[in-house]
Enzyme design. Structure first.
Site, PDB file in Angstrom:
ATOM      1  N   ASP A   8      -4.138 -71.474  48.825  1.00  0.00           N
ATOM      2  CA  ASP A   8      -3.664 -72.542  47.955  1.00  0.00           C
ATOM      3  C   ASP A   8      -4.293 -73.832  48.515  1.00  0.00           C
ATOM      4  O   ASP A   8      -4.802 -73.831  49.646  1.00  0.00           O
ATOM      5  CB  ASP A   8      -2.127 -72.567  48.061  1.00  0.00           C
ATOM      6  CG  ASP A   8      -1.518 -73.784  47.422  1.00  0.00           C
ATOM      7  OD1 ASP A   8      -1.858 -74.075  46.275  1.00  0.00           O
ATOM      8  OD2 ASP A   8      -0.705 -74.457  48.095  1.00  0.00           O
ATOM      9  N   ASP A  10      -3.135 -77.723  47.767  1.00  0.00           N
ATOM     10  CA  ASP A  10      -2.173 -78.774  48.113  1.00  0.00           C
ATOM     11  C   ASP A  10      -1.118 -78.252  49.070  1.00  0.00           C
ATOM     12  O   ASP A  10      -0.380 -77.335  48.733  1.00  0.00           O
ATOM     13  CB  ASP A  10      -1.463 -79.283  46.842  1.00  0.00           C
ATOM     14  CG  ASP A  10      -2.403 -79.964  45.866  1.00  0.00           C
ATOM     15  OD1 ASP A  10      -3.365 -80.578  46.325  1.00  0.00           O
ATOM     16  OD2 ASP A  10      -2.158 -79.890  44.655  1.00  0.00           O
ATOM     17  N   GLY A  45       3.305 -76.420  43.494  1.00  0.00           N
ATOM     18  CA  GLY A  45       2.655 -75.236  42.927  1.00  0.00           C
ATOM     19  C   GLY A  45       2.763 -75.103  41.420  1.00  0.00           C
ATOM     20  O   GLY A  45       2.026 -74.346  40.827  1.00  0.00           O
ATOM     21  N   ARG A  48       1.404 -79.660  36.034  1.00  0.00           N
ATOM     22  CA  ARG A  48       1.750 -81.083  35.844  1.00  0.00           C
ATOM     23  C   ARG A  48       2.872 -81.245  34.811  1.00  0.00           C
ATOM     24  O   ARG A  48       3.848 -81.944  35.051  1.00  0.00           O
ATOM     25  CB  ARG A  48       0.500 -81.820  35.386  1.00  0.00           C
ATOM     26  CG  ARG A  48       0.592 -83.313  35.538  1.00  0.00           C
ATOM     27  CD  ARG A  48      -0.699 -83.967  35.092  1.00  0.00           C
ATOM     28  NE  ARG A  48      -1.871 -83.426  35.782  1.00  0.00           N
ATOM     29  CZ  ARG A  48      -3.129 -83.641  35.406  1.00  0.00           C
ATOM     30  NH1 ARG A  48      -3.387 -84.393  34.362  1.00  0.00           N
ATOM     31  NH2 ARG A  48      -4.134 -83.098  36.078  1.00  0.00           N
ATOM     32  N   ASN A 117      -7.102 -81.155  39.559  1.00  0.00           N
ATOM     33  CA  ASN A 117      -7.904 -82.051  40.405  1.00  0.00           C
ATOM     34  C   ASN A 117      -8.499 -81.333  41.617  1.00  0.00           C
ATOM     35  O   ASN A 117      -9.041 -81.980  42.511  1.00  0.00           O
ATOM     36  CB  ASN A 117      -7.032 -83.207  40.909  1.00  0.00           C
ATOM     37  CG  ASN A 117      -6.547 -84.097  39.778  1.00  0.00           C
ATOM     38  OD1 ASN A 117      -7.344 -84.755  39.113  1.00  0.00           O
ATOM     39  ND2 ASN A 117      -5.253 -84.102  39.525  1.00  0.00           N
TER      40      ASN A 117
HETATM   41  P1  B16 Z   1      -2.461 -81.523  38.888  1.00  0.00           P
HETATM   42  P2  B16 Z   1      -1.515 -76.197  44.441  1.00  0.00           P
HETATM   43  C1  B16 Z   1      -0.404 -77.806  42.611  1.00  0.00           C
HETATM   44  O1  B16 Z   1      -1.463 -77.487  43.475  1.00  0.00           O
HETATM   45  C2  B16 Z   1       0.576 -78.741  43.289  1.00  0.00           C
HETATM   46  O2  B16 Z   1       1.246 -78.090  44.334  1.00  0.00           O
HETATM   47  C3  B16 Z   1       1.606 -79.174  42.290  1.00  0.00           C
HETATM   48  O3  B16 Z   1       2.523 -80.061  42.894  1.00  0.00           O
HETATM   49  C4  B16 Z   1       0.903 -79.861  41.110  1.00  0.00           C
HETATM   50  O4  B16 Z   1       1.843 -80.241  40.115  1.00  0.00           O
HETATM   51  C5  B16 Z   1      -0.090 -78.875  40.508  1.00  0.00           C
HETATM   52  O5  B16 Z   1      -1.012 -78.483  41.502  1.00  0.00           O
HETATM   53  C6  B16 Z   1      -0.848 -79.479  39.337  1.00  0.00           C
HETATM   54  O6  B16 Z   1      -1.649 -80.515  39.818  1.00  0.00           O
HETATM   55  O7  B16 Z   1      -1.489 -82.468  38.281  1.00  0.00           O
HETATM   56  O8  B16 Z   1      -3.415 -82.185  39.865  1.00  0.00           O
HETATM   57  O9  B16 Z   1      -3.197 -80.691  37.860  1.00  0.00           O
HETATM   58  O10 B16 Z   1      -0.404 -76.345  45.405  1.00  0.00           O
HETATM   59  O11 B16 Z   1      -1.416 -74.993  43.532  1.00  0.00           O
HETATM   60  O12 B16 Z   1      -2.878 -76.340  45.081  1.00  0.00           O
HETATM   61 MG    MG Z   2       0.545 -75.915  47.395  1.00  0.00          MG
END
Ligand code: B16
Ligand code: MG
Length: 215
Positions: A8, A10, A45, A48, A117
């Site tokens: 993963d 973030d 995880g 958005r 992102n």
């Molecule tokens: P974005 P991961 C997730 O990334 C984040 O943990 C989660 O908090 C976020 O809402 C999600 O990505 C979507 O992110 O708004 O940048 O598209 O932990 O799966 O790497």
């Molecule tokens: Mg994560």
């Protein structure tokens, strides 16, 4: 036998989870909703839009789809602003070494992040070439806890799910890995990530000996 490791992003490779929290907190404040780090665990995880749903549920607020999309864009602009200042040295200690070691033992490495992102973050950290396969939020229909993202990564690696090991910091992510039939290392609190096969405090703490015990 573990033949591939799926990371993963973030909260496992870099602390962008904190920047997500800051941006959501700023939005919640504007909406008059109290939003704590404890509440934030539910957002890790997940997508958005699902994150925004959870915040609105916390504040007992119902908004139109159009308004929700406007707010999600706003939150993302803040998040992108925060991460733009990020430098390659913000990658968690020991992560690059761990990935190199995994690859040197002949295992494949993938990234599976729900974030749209993810590519920007990988470029900012200059680590895109550390991964054989990258699956991000732009490529999936269902976000974690659905197993889709991990199954897609395994399919692209051409490795059966049962031979994959996932690193996850989110409750939803651990659930997704388990649902995919994969082994899982939880990164963070064992109270929250108890469904993982093993829980460590930091990604860089993980050793090859631990990996071998999961075989
Ligand atoms: P974005 P991961 C997730 O990334 C984040 O943990 C989660 O908090 C976020 O809402 C999600 O990505 C979507 O992110 O708004 O940048 O598209 O932990 O799966 O790497
Ligand atoms: Mg994560």
């Amino acid at each position: 036998m573990i033949q591939a490791v799926i990371f993963d992003l973030d909260g496992v490779i870099v602390d962008t989870a904190h920047y997500h929290f800051l941006a959501w907190k700023r939005l919640a404040k504007e909406l008059g909703i109290d939003f704590t780090e404890h509440d934030n665990e539910q957002l890790k995880g997940v997508s958005r839009m699902r994150s925004l749903d959870i915040i609105l549920e916390l504040g007992n607020l119902r908004l139109s789809q159009e308004e929700m999309e406007r707010l999600a864009v706003k939150k993302n602009q803040w998040f992108v602003e925060y991460i733009m200042a990020m430098k390659p040295d913000e990658i968690f200690h020991g992560v690059k070494e761990l990935i190199r070691e995994i690859r040197s033992r002949g295992m494949k490495v993938a990234l599976a992040s729900s974030s749209k992102n993810a590519e920007t973050v990988l470029n900012l950290l200059s680590i895109k070439n550390y991964f054989d396969v990258i699956v991000d939020g732009t490529m999936i229909k269902h976000s974690k806890p659905d197993p889709e993202i991990f199954l897609q990564a395994a399919a692209k690696l051409n490795i059966p799910p049962v031979n994959c090991l996932v690193f996850e910091d989110a409750e939803a992510g651990v659930a997704a890995a388990v649902a995919a039939g994969m082994k899982c290392v939880g990164v963070g609190s064992s109270e929250l990530l108890g469904k993982a096969n093993v829980v460590i405090k930091k990604t860089g703490d993980f050793t090859m000996d631990q990996l071998l015990t999961l075989n």
